[in-house]
Design a protein around this motif. Structure first.
Motif, mmCIF file in Angstrom:
data_model
loop_
_atom_site.group_PDB
_atom_site.id
_atom_site.type_symbol
_atom_site.label_atom_id
_atom_site.label_comp_id
_atom_site.label_asym_id
_atom_site.label_seq_id
_atom_site.Cartn_x
_atom_site.Cartn_y
_atom_site.Cartn_z
ATOM 1 N N PRO A 1 -96.053 -26.755 -14.906
ATOM 2 C CA PRO A 1 -95.666 -27.163 -13.548
ATOM 3 C C PRO A 1 -94.170 -27.436 -13.460
ATOM 4 O O PRO A 1 -93.549 -27.905 -14.413
ATOM 5 N N THR A 2 -93.596 -27.143 -12.322
ATOM 6 C CA THR A 2 -92.155 -27.335 -12.136
ATOM 7 C C THR A 2 -91.765 -28.796 -12.320
ATOM 8 O O THR A 2 -90.671 -29.095 -12.818
ATOM 9 N N GLY A 3 -92.646 -29.710 -11.942
ATOM 10 C CA GLY A 3 -92.359 -31.129 -12.130
ATOM 11 C C GLY A 3 -92.222 -31.503 -13.593
ATOM 12 O O GLY A 3 -91.452 -32.409 -13.944
ATOM 13 N N LEU A 4 -92.937 -30.805 -14.474
ATOM 14 C CA LEU A 4 -92.826 -31.074 -15.905
ATOM 15 C C LEU A 4 -91.475 -30.598 -16.442
ATOM 16 O O LEU A 4 -90.861 -31.260 -17.291
ATOM 17 N N VAL A 5 -91.006 -29.446 -15.937
ATOM 18 C CA VAL A 5 -89.666 -28.971 -16.307
ATOM 19 C C VAL A 5 -88.609 -29.952 -15.793
ATOM 20 O O VAL A 5 -87.610 -30.224 -16.470
ATOM 21 N N LEU A 6 -88.837 -30.499 -14.602
ATOM 22 C CA LEU A 6 -87.912 -31.493 -14.052
ATOM 23 C C LEU A 6 -87.863 -32.737 -14.930
ATOM 24 O O LEU A 6 -86.786 -33.304 -15.164
ATOM 25 N N TYR A 7 -89.022 -33.165 -15.432
ATOM 26 C CA TYR A 7 -89.059 -34.330 -16.323
ATOM 27 C C TYR A 7 -88.261 -34.072 -17.596
ATOM 28 O O TYR A 7 -87.432 -34.891 -17.996
ATOM 29 N N TRP A 8 -88.488 -32.921 -18.229
ATOM 30 C CA TRP A 8 -87.818 -32.648 -19.500
ATOM 31 C C TRP A 8 -86.321 -32.395 -19.295
ATOM 32 O O TRP A 8 -85.508 -32.761 -20.140
ATOM 33 N N PHE B 1 -93.333 -19.846 -22.661
ATOM 34 C CA PHE B 1 -94.428 -20.807 -22.541
ATOM 35 C C PHE B 1 -94.155 -21.826 -21.435
ATOM 36 O O PHE B 1 -95.074 -22.239 -20.716
ATOM 37 N N ILE B 2 -92.882 -22.219 -21.285
ATOM 38 C CA ILE B 2 -92.544 -23.261 -20.312
ATOM 39 C C ILE B 2 -92.682 -22.761 -18.880
ATOM 40 O O ILE B 2 -92.957 -23.544 -17.965
ATOM 41 N N VAL B 3 -92.521 -21.460 -18.662
ATOM 42 C CA VAL B 3 -92.628 -20.935 -17.296
ATOM 43 C C VAL B 3 -94.025 -21.134 -16.724
ATOM 44 O O VAL B 3 -94.198 -21.101 -15.497
ATOM 45 N N ARG B 4 -95.013 -21.357 -17.592
ATOM 46 C CA ARG B 4 -96.373 -21.584 -17.115
ATOM 47 C C ARG B 4 -96.654 -23.057 -16.859
ATOM 48 O O ARG B 4 -97.741 -23.415 -16.424
ATOM 49 N N GLY C 1 -87.493 -22.250 -9.725
ATOM 50 C CA GLY C 1 -87.976 -22.646 -11.044
ATOM 51 C C GLY C 1 -87.113 -22.097 -12.161
ATOM 52 O O GLY C 1 -86.917 -22.755 -13.195
ATOM 53 N N TYR C 2 -86.561 -20.892 -11.966
ATOM 54 C CA TYR C 2 -85.701 -20.303 -12.998
ATOM 55 C C TYR C 2 -84.362 -21.041 -13.082
ATOM 56 O O TYR C 2 -83.757 -21.100 -14.158
ATOM 57 N N ILE C 3 -83.911 -21.606 -11.969
ATOM 58 C CA ILE C 3 -82.692 -22.422 -12.020
ATOM 59 C C ILE C 3 -82.940 -23.680 -12.849
ATOM 60 O O ILE C 3 -82.115 -24.082 -13.689
ATOM 61 N N LEU C 4 -84.106 -24.302 -12.625
ATOM 62 C CA LEU C 4 -84.452 -25.478 -13.426
ATOM 63 C C LEU C 4 -84.582 -25.117 -14.902
ATOM 64 O O LEU C 4 -84.181 -25.896 -15.781
ATOM 65 N N LEU C 5 -85.156 -23.941 -15.188
ATOM 66 C CA LEU C 5 -85.283 -23.518 -16.583
ATOM 67 C C LEU C 5 -83.908 -23.315 -17.224
ATOM 68 O O LEU C 5 -83.714 -23.657 -18.396
ATOM 69 N N THR C 6 -82.971 -22.771 -16.459
ATOM 70 C CA THR C 6 -81.616 -22.582 -16.991
ATOM 71 C C THR C 6 -80.966 -23.918 -17.299
ATOM 72 O O THR C 6 -80.357 -24.105 -18.363
#
Length: 278
Positions: A197-204, A192-195, A152-157
């Motif tokens: 779902p990972t799929g939502l980070v994938l969408y954005w 805030f984004i770390v909370r 998840g942190y890779i996706l956040l980066t």
């Protein structure tokens, strides 16, 4: 509860789209990527308006800065003059925000859809054990929070980098201070984004990458709007430009031929010195 009831129709629509994409053989994570592409394709007309509006504002930036300088001390008069200038110049400053505003309901609806998947996953626990909710063999479950796994942190980066890049391409008319602020905001939003779902980070993340590619393409295909009153661009002279041809020979005086004297010129008189008497 009220918010959930309002977005329920949108949540059902997104669930049906994801189910349709999944039924043709796409995993759930790639279904989210497919959903992102569908949304961005539907927003192409708004995106074109956004690009033209930004270019139009950039072309009229000197006039707007002059208005801001002139009415710096009067906020009300400044807003009135800017609105008048926007109307006269056919500028819609809100057009640059339309694609983002149109995606907010999708973002909220997808949040509730993934939360429902976490509580009641399609296919049950067996689907989770099979890895149906994984992505690229390193994201185990897109319904879990982004901070629940190192992937998840890779996706956040990637999200932060793609957000900064998309802001760079889509904020050409902003002042430098506003532009830097827009680039810093993704880092501020990480707690805030770390909370989410990972799929939502994938969408954005996917929509940011789409914006970057869109910015690279439009910079080549869409011509820039010239500032009003600017002279038409003519052929520029370079070091390879051929020099101007000399005038014809009959117009150029020959250096070897002496210039004739006028016929009425008086002969020059030479004075002789008188001899001294002895």
């Amino acid at each position: 509860m009220t918010t959930a009831s309002i977005v329920t129709p949108l949540e059902d629509l997104l669930r049906n789209i994801l189910n349709a994409l999944h039924s043709v053989g796409l995993p759930w994570a790639w279904s989210i990527v497919g959903l992102t592409i569908i949304v961005r394709m539907l927003l192409v007309p708004l995106t074109v308006k956004q690009i033209h509006s930004m270019q139009n504002m950039q072309a009229h930036a000197p006039q707007m800065k002059e208005i801001q300088r002139k009415y710096k001390g009067d906020r009300t008069k400044l807003n009135e003059e800017l609105m008048k200038f926007y109307k006269e110049s056919n500028i819609n400053p809100a057009a640059s925000c339309l694609p983002l505003l149109a995606q907010l309901p999708i973002f909220i609806g997808l949040f509730y859809t993934l939360r429902a998947f976490a509580k009641n996953p399609p296919g049950g626990q067996a689907a989770i054990d099979r890895g149906d909710f994984g992505w690229l063999h390193f994201v185990p479950d897109i319904t879990k929070h982004a901070n629940s796994h190192w992937s998840g942190y890779i996706l956040l980066t990637i999200y932060v980098l793609s957000q900064v890049a998309s802001t760079y391409f889509m904020s050409g008319t902003m002042q430098k201070s506003q532009r830097y602020l827009m680039m810093i905001l993704p880092i501020v939003f990480i707690p805030f984004i770390v909370r989410f779902p990972t799929g939502l980070v994938l969408y954005w993340m996917t929509t940011n990458l789409w914006t970057v590619g869109q910015g690279l393409i439009t910079r080549r295909l869409i011509p820039k709007v010239a500032p009003p009153g600017s002279p038409p661009s003519g052929p520029k002279r370079s070091s390879r430009t051929a020099p101007k041809e000399p005038p014809p020979d009959d117009e150029t005086p020959d250096a070897d031929v002496p210039t004739p004297k006028p016929s009425n010129a008086q002969p020059r008189r030479v004075k002789r010195k008188k001899k001294a008497r002895r």
